[in-house]
Design a protein around this motif. Sequence first.
Motif, mmCIF file in Angstrom:
data_model
loop_
_atom_site.group_PDB
_atom_site.id
_atom_site.type_symbol
_atom_site.label_atom_id
_atom_site.label_comp_id
_atom_site.label_asym_id
_atom_site.label_seq_id
_atom_site.Cartn_x
_atom_site.Cartn_y
_atom_site.Cartn_z
ATOM 1 N N ASP A 164 -20.179 -66.034 30.245
ATOM 2 C CA ASP A 164 -19.467 -66.992 29.385
ATOM 3 C C ASP A 164 -20.253 -67.266 28.111
ATOM 4 N N GLU A 165 -21.560 -67.461 28.250
ATOM 5 C CA GLU A 165 -22.399 -67.761 27.085
ATOM 6 C C GLU A 165 -22.458 -66.585 26.121
ATOM 7 N N ALA A 187 -22.059 -67.858 34.352
ATOM 8 C CA ALA A 187 -22.464 -68.687 33.223
ATOM 9 C C ALA A 187 -22.996 -67.837 32.072
#
Length: 248
Positions: free
Chosen positions: A39-40, A36
């Motif tokens: 991705d951010e 995550a």
Amino acid sequence: MIVLLPPSETKRTGGDGPPVQLDNLSSPELTPLREALIDELVSLAADPQACRAALAISASQDAEIERNAALRRAPTLPAIQRYTGVLYDALDVGSLRGAAVARARARLAVGSALFGLLRADDPVPGYRLSASSKLPGQPGLAKRWRPLLEPVLADLSSRELVVDLRSGSYAGLGRIPGAVRVQVLAEHEDGHRTVVSHFNKAHKGHLARALVSSRSEPADAAAVAAVARRAGMNVERDGNELTVVVPA
């Protein structure tokens, strides 16, 4: 014994390993948040202004944004080679020889805002993310990491002694029950002591080097202090708290 190091803002560029494969890193329980966060960071890199604000960097540091944009395709290095700076200069893993190299690979770990916990040989790309960074629309990193990272650290400390050399913000990402904690204080001529700031890192790097160079396997804080003293360090112990005392 595990010697848990803080990361560094500065990181060696490049690498000769393939792009990061999160499933191949140690502590696979941390993969969902690692995924995550990558991705951010990749998405955030498309907006330089927002990225600078989130990472607390200036326009002169836009190369850090480019690093984050390339996280999924950039070459990797073993974690212990990726990080640079004062602590890692004092540790000087590259100058270790013989059995000390194997001990360093087995004993050293790094607390990371992006990867949570890395062992020395885990291959990672260069990146920019600090424990104090606040990604848009998300809780702080400590709130995100603790539910995943603390069980991993608790399991680790149930099996091995952990010497925690992380700084406060990185220690806040995941607490470790029973860890040996280390502070560095400067003693002045009149006897009063003050916290060492910048060179705190160098003294912790020297301690880490002593611990990976030692053939002994310390099982408690007293044994860690003994290794440090044999390396010429002035160390005081209060339970699991060690204080390295240096001249002001």
